[in-house]
Design a protein around this motif. Sequence first.
Motif, PDB file in Angstrom:
ATOM      1  N   ALA A  88     -11.062 -72.063 128.241  1.00 56.00           N
ATOM      2  CA  ALA A  88     -10.783 -72.977 129.351  1.00 56.00           C
ATOM      3  C   ALA A  88     -11.826 -72.874 130.456  1.00 56.00           C
ATOM      4  N   ARG A  89     -12.507 -71.707 130.543  1.00 57.01           N
ATOM      5  CA  ARG A  89     -13.425 -71.454 131.659  1.00 57.01           C
ATOM      6  C   ARG A  89     -14.470 -70.453 131.199  1.00 57.01           C
ATOM      7  N   ILE A  90     -15.699 -70.695 131.603  1.00 53.85           N
ATOM      8  CA  ILE A  90     -16.808 -69.776 131.311  1.00 53.85           C
ATOM      9  C   ILE A  90     -17.620 -69.629 132.600  1.00 53.85           C
ATOM     10  N   VAL A  91     -18.092 -68.423 132.880  1.00 52.22           N
ATOM     11  CA  VAL A  91     -18.790 -68.154 134.138  1.00 52.22           C
ATOM     12  C   VAL A  91     -20.118 -67.448 133.881  1.00 52.22           C
ATOM     13  N   SER A  92     -20.925 -67.385 134.919  1.00 43.77           N
ATOM     14  CA  SER A  92     -22.098 -66.510 134.958  1.00 43.77           C
ATOM     15  C   SER A  92     -22.073 -65.796 136.303  1.00 43.77           C
ATOM     16  N   THR A 122     -14.221 -60.418 137.254  1.00 38.22           N
ATOM     17  CA  THR A 122     -14.545 -61.324 138.351  1.00 38.22           C
ATOM     18  C   THR A 122     -13.383 -61.313 139.339  1.00 38.22           C
ATOM     19  N   SER A 123     -13.470 -62.169 140.336  1.00 37.04           N
ATOM     20  CA  SER A 123     -12.386 -62.283 141.325  1.00 37.04           C
ATOM     21  C   SER A 123     -11.088 -62.778 140.688  1.00 37.04           C
ATOM     22  N   LYS A 124     -11.157 -63.375 139.517  1.00 37.06           N
ATOM     23  CA  LYS A 124      -9.971 -63.885 138.812  1.00 37.06           C
ATOM     24  C   LYS A 124      -9.500 -62.928 137.722  1.00 37.06           C
ATOM     25  N   GLY A 125     -10.124 -61.756 137.604  1.00 35.14           N
ATOM     26  CA  GLY A 125      -9.797 -60.811 136.539  1.00 35.14           C
ATOM     27  C   GLY A 125     -10.875 -60.816 135.468  1.00 35.14           C
ATOM     28  N   LEU A 126     -10.504 -60.459 134.267  1.00 39.50           N
ATOM     29  CA  LEU A 126     -11.454 -60.407 133.154  1.00 39.50           C
ATOM     30  C   LEU A 126     -11.710 -61.829 132.654  1.00 39.50           C
ATOM     31  N   GLU A 127     -12.992 -62.243 132.672  1.00 40.53           N
ATOM     32  CA  GLU A 127     -13.344 -63.606 132.268  1.00 40.53           C
ATOM     33  C   GLU A 127     -14.532 -63.597 131.322  1.00 40.53           C
TER      34      GLU A 127
END
Length: 175
Positions: A127-131, A87-92
């Motif tokens: 700490a964070r999870i995305v879709s 993602t824009s923040k790296g590997l998530e």
Amino acid sequence: MARAILETDRLALREITPDDLPFLHRIFGDAECMRYYPEVKSLDETARWFQRLAFDSYSNHGFGLWAVTDRHSGALLGDCGITLQETSKGLEPEIGYHLWRDHWGKGYAVEAAAACRDYALDRLSLARIVSIVRLDNIPSQRVAKQIHRLRESFVKAGSPDGGPVEFYLYITEQT
């Protein structure tokens, strides 16, 4: 026997087994199911997909794509789980889901994805999870809106020619 991961009111999520691959290829080899992907997958491509995002991920990360089954009948409906995606923040960690089209519109994707979100935050202490959802994938946007709190846009390679594509990044962070 496949390891059970979690249960909801209607669903049971368990580790995928090689025996699940023919059914899962039905999804990944179907043009309608793969409408928002660059292309359908062959059986070998489907097997490689699940090798990386399920079998190897279980060993390397303790999570991956899991089989979504009807809790009462045991019927396989598709997959949903947590994989690591750029993602824009790296590997998530990202929640992904794919159901056979006979099971669309019944709330299974929301139920499975919400359970994966809670599992990621509560059991895995992430700490964070995305879709990650394409801008034109309205059905998946509906699912993601119900399970996440925030939405951002970001651009990554993803078109058939490898060019940039804009995606929505739906986000839930640990409170």
